[in-house]
Design a protein around this motif. Sequence first.
Motif, PDB file in Angstrom:
ATOM      1  N   LEU A   1       0.703  -1.240  -0.016  1.00 33.72           N
ATOM      2  CA  LEU A   1       0.040  -0.006  -0.034  1.00 33.72           C
ATOM      3  C   LEU A   1       0.861   1.230  -0.043  1.00 33.72           C
ATOM      4  CD1 LEU A   1      -2.913  -0.743   2.332  1.00 33.72           C
ATOM      5  CD2 LEU A   1      -3.055  -0.642  -0.097  1.00 33.72           C
ATOM      6  N   ASP A   2       2.163   1.088  -0.337  1.00 34.17           N
ATOM      7  CA  ASP A   2       2.838   2.407  -0.520  1.00 34.17           C
ATOM      8  C   ASP A   2       2.299   3.183  -1.681  1.00 34.17           C
ATOM      9  OD1 ASP A   2       4.851   4.132   0.321  1.00 34.17           O
ATOM     10  OD2 ASP A   2       6.673   2.985  -0.942  1.00 34.17           O
ATOM     11  N   PHE A   3       1.963   4.267  -1.357  1.00 33.80           N
ATOM     12  CA  PHE A   3       1.143   5.067  -2.302  1.00 33.80           C
ATOM     13  C   PHE A   3       2.192   5.892  -3.247  1.00 33.80           C
ATOM     14  CE2 PHE A   3      -0.951   8.954  -4.010  1.00 33.80           C
ATOM     15  CZ  PHE A   3      -1.996   8.328  -4.674  1.00 33.80           C
ATOM     16  N   VAL A   4       2.246   5.767  -4.378  1.00 34.43           N
ATOM     17  CA  VAL A   4       2.764   6.663  -5.348  1.00 34.43           C
ATOM     18  C   VAL A   4       1.924   7.057  -6.564  1.00 34.43           C
ATOM     19  CG1 VAL A   4       4.759   6.780  -7.032  1.00 34.43           C
ATOM     20  CG2 VAL A   4       4.995   5.548  -4.916  1.00 34.43           C
ATOM     21  N   SER A   5       1.712   8.505  -6.718  1.00 39.40           N
ATOM     22  CA  SER A   5       0.784   8.813  -7.777  1.00 39.40           C
ATOM     23  C   SER A   5       1.426   8.966  -8.866  1.00 39.40           C
ATOM     24  CB  SER A   5       0.135  10.138  -7.329  1.00 39.40           C
ATOM     25  OG  SER A   5       1.162  11.169  -7.454  1.00 39.40           O
ATOM     26  N   GLY A   6       2.789   9.047  -9.098  1.00 37.63           N
ATOM     27  CA  GLY A   6       3.333   9.350 -10.408  1.00 37.63           C
ATOM     28  C   GLY A   6       3.364  10.607 -10.779  1.00 37.63           C
ATOM     29  N   ILE A   7       2.872  11.448  -9.927  1.00 43.73           N
ATOM     30  CA  ILE A   7       2.917  13.027 -10.356  1.00 43.73           C
ATOM     31  C   ILE A   7       4.205  13.309  -9.032  1.00 43.73           C
ATOM     32  CG2 ILE A   7       1.853  15.254  -9.971  1.00 43.73           C
ATOM     33  CD1 ILE A   7      -1.018  13.730 -10.744  1.00 43.73           C
ATOM     34  N   GLY A   8       5.181  13.769  -9.972  1.00 44.39           N
ATOM     35  CA  GLY A   8       6.464  14.108  -9.094  1.00 44.39           C
ATOM     36  C   GLY A   8       6.300  15.106  -7.890  1.00 44.39           C
ATOM     37  N   ILE A   9       5.717  16.047  -8.454  1.00 45.23           N
ATOM     38  CA  ILE A   9       5.614  17.607  -7.387  1.00 45.23           C
ATOM     39  C   ILE A   9       4.700  17.024  -6.341  1.00 45.23           C
ATOM     40  CG2 ILE A   9       3.632  18.420  -8.494  1.00 45.23           C
ATOM     41  CD1 ILE A   9       4.578  21.314  -8.057  1.00 45.23           C
ATOM     42  N   PHE A  10       3.999  16.196  -6.336  1.00 47.03           N
ATOM     43  CA  PHE A  10       3.137  15.692  -5.204  1.00 47.03           C
ATOM     44  C   PHE A  10       3.861  14.521  -4.257  1.00 47.03           C
ATOM     45  CE2 PHE A  10      -0.135  12.804  -3.284  1.00 47.03           C
ATOM     46  CZ  PHE A  10      -0.668  13.848  -2.563  1.00 47.03           C
ATOM     47  N   ASP A  11       4.343  13.525  -5.089  1.00 47.68           N
ATOM     48  CA  ASP A  11       5.008  12.278  -4.405  1.00 47.68           C
ATOM     49  C   ASP A  11       6.347  12.802  -3.361  1.00 47.68           C
ATOM     50  OD1 ASP A  11       3.277  10.678  -5.293  1.00 47.68           O
ATOM     51  OD2 ASP A  11       4.346  10.259  -7.420  1.00 47.68           O
ATOM     52  N   ALA A  12       6.896  13.890  -4.046  1.00 50.46           N
ATOM     53  CA  ALA A  12       8.078  14.618  -3.178  1.00 50.46           C
ATOM     54  C   ALA A  12       7.710  15.291  -1.912  1.00 50.46           C
ATOM     55  CB  ALA A  12       8.858  15.497  -4.177  1.00 50.46           C
ATOM     56  N   LEU A  13       6.419  15.178  -1.678  1.00 53.00           N
ATOM     57  CA  LEU A  13       6.150  15.884  -0.486  1.00 53.00           C
ATOM     58  C   LEU A  13       6.167  14.970   0.947  1.00 53.00           C
ATOM     59  CD1 LEU A  13       3.088  18.224  -1.617  1.00 53.00           C
ATOM     60  CD2 LEU A  13       5.286  18.835  -1.406  1.00 53.00           C
ATOM     61  N   GLU A  14       5.893  15.611   2.079  1.00 55.46           N
ATOM     62  CA  GLU A  14       5.859  14.777   3.161  1.00 55.46           C
ATOM     63  C   GLU A  14       4.378  14.377   3.330  1.00 55.46           C
ATOM     64  OE1 GLU A  14       8.267  13.873   5.263  1.00 55.46           O
ATOM     65  OE2 GLU A  14       9.955  14.870   4.103  1.00 55.46           O
ATOM     66  N   GLY A  15       4.197  13.068   4.198  1.00 54.91           N
ATOM     67  CA  GLY A  15       3.000  12.819   4.222  1.00 54.91           C
ATOM     68  C   GLY A  15       1.930  14.080   4.889  1.00 54.91           C
TER      69      GLY A  15
END
Length: 233
Positions: free
Chosen positions: A43-57
């Motif tokens: 369940l490790d969520f990765v959207s593939g949209i870099g600007i979002f995935d790089a953020l803290e939870g």
Amino acid sequence: MWHTSMGERVLEGTEAHLLRETIASLVDWIAFSETQGDEFCGLDFVSGIGIFDALEGTQKLVLIDQAARFLLSPTEEVLPLNAISEAVVGVMFEHLRQQVRTEIDMQRFGDDDDCPTAELSWRELIRQTRLSLMESNDEDLSASEDSGPPLTSSTDMSEWDLQIELLADRILWDRDYELADSLMDADPDSAQLHRSSLGISDDYFSAIAPDMREAQVDELLTGLRQFVNKKPR
């Protein structure tokens, strides 16, 4: 209220219902990802949209909460559009796409008894949303690209990709946020020239994602879940 490609509006009816379900699922996945990671059924969520995935939870959850309230309630002002705020909407639809893909895989190959299963049909939600919008003539010009949604039983992912894109296009003007990594790393003069050629404002990529203390996360999650699960009047 959101400054969508169809004007300033609040999502209503089946369109709002679909997005509420998507946000609720997305929040659960991110929360699980932060606490369990890929140890919990991948369940490790990765959207593939870099600007979002790089953020803290915590930043991701704050942004989703913010976007949800502007998209689904009649706020006095619209949320300023920038790479981060629009990327969050893109993430919502990417999560919807991932859920449909998983649903199709489960139909084809069976379910894993050790992992949680979906309690709803994402394809049926998408189908009902598109049919409702088409019946009410509340579709944009891009809807002319297809003759309507496929049957819920369809396992053709390309058909569902089109339906999801048509729904996303009702909110998003474009996908400029996808250029964030390349433009932010580019030579300043070249980046400015590229932005100008695309009509992107100089401050579009400079917005800073809000954050919050870990101690506040549980309160935010409770409030957000209550908000997206409440029945509209």
